[in-house]
Motif scaffolding. Structure first.
Motif, PDB file in Angstrom:
ATOM      1  N   TYR A   1       0.836  -1.202   0.000  1.00  0.00           N
ATOM      2  CA  TYR A   1       0.000   0.000   0.000  1.00  0.00           C
ATOM      3  C   TYR A   1       0.870   1.252   0.000  1.00  0.00           C
ATOM      4  CZ  TYR A   1      -3.101   3.694   1.651  1.00  0.00           C
ATOM      5  OH  TYR A   1      -3.780   4.867   1.786  1.00  0.00           O
ATOM      6  N   SER A   2       1.927   1.258   0.788  1.00  0.00           N
ATOM      7  CA  SER A   2       2.826   2.410   0.849  1.00  0.00           C
ATOM      8  C   SER A   2       3.442   2.676  -0.526  1.00  0.00           C
ATOM      9  CB  SER A   2       3.919   2.162   1.886  1.00  0.00           C
ATOM     10  OG  SER A   2       4.829   3.229   1.913  1.00  0.00           O
ATOM     11  N   GLU A   3       3.856   1.613  -1.218  1.00  0.00           N
ATOM     12  CA  GLU A   3       4.432   1.769  -2.555  1.00  0.00           C
ATOM     13  C   GLU A   3       3.387   2.297  -3.535  1.00  0.00           C
ATOM     14  OE1 GLU A   3       6.081  -2.024  -3.580  1.00  0.00           O
ATOM     15  OE2 GLU A   3       7.555  -1.945  -1.968  1.00  0.00           O
ATOM     16  N   GLU A   4       2.171   1.761  -3.460  1.00  0.00           N
ATOM     17  CA  GLU A   4       1.096   2.219  -4.340  1.00  0.00           C
ATOM     18  C   GLU A   4       0.763   3.688  -4.056  1.00  0.00           C
ATOM     19  OE1 GLU A   4      -2.306  -0.354  -4.044  1.00  0.00           O
ATOM     20  OE2 GLU A   4      -1.131  -2.116  -4.566  1.00  0.00           O
ATOM     21  N   LEU A   5       0.790   4.076  -2.782  1.00  0.00           N
ATOM     22  CA  LEU A   5       0.491   5.446  -2.399  1.00  0.00           C
ATOM     23  C   LEU A   5       1.550   6.405  -2.955  1.00  0.00           C
ATOM     24  CD1 LEU A   5      -1.655   6.984  -0.812  1.00  0.00           C
ATOM     25  CD2 LEU A   5      -0.253   6.709   1.229  1.00  0.00           C
ATOM     26  N   GLN A   6       2.813   5.993  -2.932  1.00  0.00           N
ATOM     27  CA  GLN A   6       3.883   6.828  -3.497  1.00  0.00           C
ATOM     28  C   GLN A   6       3.685   6.999  -5.000  1.00  0.00           C
ATOM     29  OE1 GLN A   6       7.534   4.905  -2.356  1.00  0.00           O
ATOM     30  NE2 GLN A   6       7.574   5.869  -0.346  1.00  0.00           N
ATOM     31  N   ARG A   7       3.333   5.904  -5.704  1.00  0.00           N
ATOM     32  CA  ARG A   7       3.086   5.986  -7.144  1.00  0.00           C
ATOM     33  C   ARG A   7       1.885   6.888  -7.428  1.00  0.00           C
ATOM     34  NH1 ARG A   7       4.815   0.515  -7.018  1.00  0.00           N
ATOM     35  NH2 ARG A   7       2.694  -0.229  -6.732  1.00  0.00           N
ATOM     36  N   TYR A   8       0.834   6.770  -6.604  1.00  0.00           N
ATOM     37  CA  TYR A   8      -0.355   7.607  -6.774  1.00  0.00           C
ATOM     38  C   TYR A   8       0.002   9.079  -6.595  1.00  0.00           C
ATOM     39  CZ  TYR A   8      -4.400  10.254  -5.184  1.00  0.00           C
ATOM     40  OH  TYR A   8      -5.331  11.234  -4.995  1.00  0.00           O
ATOM     41  N   ARG A   9       0.758   9.402  -5.548  1.00  0.00           N
ATOM     42  CA  ARG A   9       1.120  10.800  -5.292  1.00  0.00           C
ATOM     43  C   ARG A   9       1.931  11.379  -6.440  1.00  0.00           C
ATOM     44  NH1 ARG A   9       2.411   9.720   1.044  1.00  0.00           N
ATOM     45  NH2 ARG A   9       0.298  10.053   1.820  1.00  0.00           N
ATOM     46  N   GLN A  10       2.837  10.570  -7.004  1.00  0.00           N
ATOM     47  CA  GLN A  10       3.631  11.026  -8.154  1.00  0.00           C
ATOM     48  C   GLN A  10       2.724  11.236  -9.360  1.00  0.00           C
ATOM     49  OE1 GLN A  10       6.890  11.870  -8.352  1.00  0.00           O
ATOM     50  NE2 GLN A  10       6.520  12.451 -10.463  1.00  0.00           N
ATOM     51  N   ALA A  11       1.831  10.278  -9.623  1.00  0.00           N
ATOM     52  CA  ALA A  11       0.911  10.394 -10.763  1.00  0.00           C
ATOM     53  C   ALA A  11      -0.012  11.590 -10.583  1.00  0.00           C
ATOM     54  CB  ALA A  11       0.104   9.107 -10.920  1.00  0.00           C
ATOM     55  N   LEU A  12      -0.464  11.845  -9.352  1.00  0.00           N
ATOM     56  CA  LEU A  12      -1.343  12.978  -9.091  1.00  0.00           C
ATOM     57  C   LEU A  12      -0.605  14.290  -9.312  1.00  0.00           C
ATOM     58  CD1 LEU A  12      -4.113  13.988  -8.186  1.00  0.00           C
ATOM     59  CD2 LEU A  12      -3.286  13.862  -5.819  1.00  0.00           C
ATOM     60  N   ALA A  13       0.637  14.375  -8.864  1.00  0.00           N
ATOM     61  CA  ALA A  13       1.427  15.592  -9.064  1.00  0.00           C
ATOM     62  C   ALA A  13       1.620  15.854 -10.557  1.00  0.00           C
ATOM     63  CB  ALA A  13       2.780  15.472  -8.357  1.00  0.00           C
ATOM     64  N   GLU A  14       1.894  14.797 -11.324  1.00  0.00           N
ATOM     65  CA  GLU A  14       2.057  14.950 -12.770  1.00  0.00           C
ATOM     66  C   GLU A  14       0.738  15.366 -13.415  1.00  0.00           C
ATOM     67  OE1 GLU A  14       3.651  11.162 -13.913  1.00  0.00           O
ATOM     68  OE2 GLU A  14       5.588  11.575 -12.974  1.00  0.00           O
ATOM     69  N   TRP A  15      -0.373  14.783 -12.956  1.00  0.00           N
ATOM     70  CA  TRP A  15      -1.690  15.131 -13.495  1.00  0.00           C
ATOM     71  C   TRP A  15      -2.008  16.591 -13.190  1.00  0.00           C
ATOM     72  CZ3 TRP A  15      -6.337  16.872 -11.564  1.00  0.00           C
ATOM     73  CH2 TRP A  15      -7.433  16.782 -12.425  1.00  0.00           C
ATOM     74  N   LYS A  16      -1.738  17.033 -11.956  1.00  0.00           N
ATOM     75  CA  LYS A  16      -2.013  18.429 -11.582  1.00  0.00           C
ATOM     76  C   LYS A  16      -1.174  19.396 -12.407  1.00  0.00           C
ATOM     77  CE  LYS A  16      -3.759  17.923  -6.882  1.00  0.00           C
ATOM     78  NZ  LYS A  16      -3.550  18.222  -5.465  1.00  0.00           N
ATOM     79  N   ALA A  17       0.042  18.998 -12.773  1.00  0.00           N
ATOM     80  CA  ALA A  17       0.880  19.855 -13.603  1.00  0.00           C
ATOM     81  C   ALA A  17       0.267  19.994 -14.997  1.00  0.00           C
ATOM     82  CB  ALA A  17       2.293  19.277 -13.712  1.00  0.00           C
ATOM     83  N   ARG A  18      -0.403  18.944 -15.472  1.00  0.00           N
ATOM     84  CA  ARG A  18      -1.058  18.994 -16.783  1.00  0.00           C
ATOM     85  C   ARG A  18      -2.415  19.693 -16.723  1.00  0.00           C
ATOM     86  NH1 ARG A  18       0.513  13.554 -16.570  1.00  0.00           N
ATOM     87  NH2 ARG A  18      -1.655  12.882 -16.336  1.00  0.00           N
ATOM     88  N   HIS A  19      -2.995  19.778 -15.523  1.00  0.00           N
ATOM     89  CA  HIS A  19      -4.324  20.372 -15.320  1.00  0.00           C
ATOM     90  C   HIS A  19      -4.260  21.420 -14.219  1.00  0.00           C
ATOM     91  CE1 HIS A  19      -6.278  17.195 -17.725  1.00  0.00           C
ATOM     92  NE2 HIS A  19      -5.352  16.419 -17.213  1.00  0.00           N
ATOM     93  N   PRO A  20      -3.613  22.549 -14.482  1.00  0.00           N
ATOM     94  CA  PRO A  20      -3.507  23.568 -13.429  1.00  0.00           C
ATOM     95  C   PRO A  20      -4.882  24.117 -13.054  1.00  0.00           C
ATOM     96  CG  PRO A  20      -2.662  24.402 -15.503  1.00  0.00           C
ATOM     97  CD  PRO A  20      -2.989  22.948 -15.721  1.00  0.00           C
ATOM     98  N   GLU A  21      -5.006  24.467 -11.793  1.00  0.00           N
ATOM     99  CA  GLU A  21      -6.265  25.053 -11.281  1.00  0.00           C
ATOM    100  C   GLU A  21      -6.433  26.428 -11.902  1.00  0.00           C
ATOM    101  OE1 GLU A  21      -8.163  24.158  -8.161  1.00  0.00           O
ATOM    102  OE2 GLU A  21      -7.272  22.178  -8.053  1.00  0.00           O
ATOM    103  N   PRO A  22      -7.655  26.742 -12.351  1.00  0.00           N
ATOM    104  CA  PRO A  22      -7.861  28.091 -12.900  1.00  0.00           C
ATOM    105  C   PRO A  22      -7.711  29.153 -11.808  1.00  0.00           C
ATOM    106  CG  PRO A  22      -9.917  26.843 -12.814  1.00  0.00           C
ATOM    107  CD  PRO A  22      -8.826  25.918 -12.376  1.00  0.00           C
TER     108      PRO A  22
END
Length: 59
Positions: A36-57
């Motif tokens: 779970y810890s490993e999956e959570l780290q991958r999720y956080r990285q994927a989320l950070a990359e997604w947020k960089a592609r979808h900046p908040e208006p």
């Protein structure tokens, strides 16, 4: 574009947290808590990359 078309870049979903009784406490080499810890780290990285592609208006 159709309203029912799937999002080509959906927001990542967090991994499901193990239940309180899923870890047996015997020190397994692949403990569900470690996985779970490993999956959570991958999720956080994927989320950070997604947020960089979808900046908040800006307001």
């Amino acid at each position: 574009m159709s309203a029912s078309a799937p999002d080509p870049d959906p927001r990542p979903l967090p991994p499901e947290e193990p239940g309180p009784n899923e870890c047996c406490g015997s020190g397994c080499p692949l403990c569900v808590l470690d996985l779970y810890s490993e999956e959570l780290q991958r999720y956080r990285q994927a989320l950070a990359e997604w947020k960089a592609r979808h900046p908040e208006p800006s307001p």
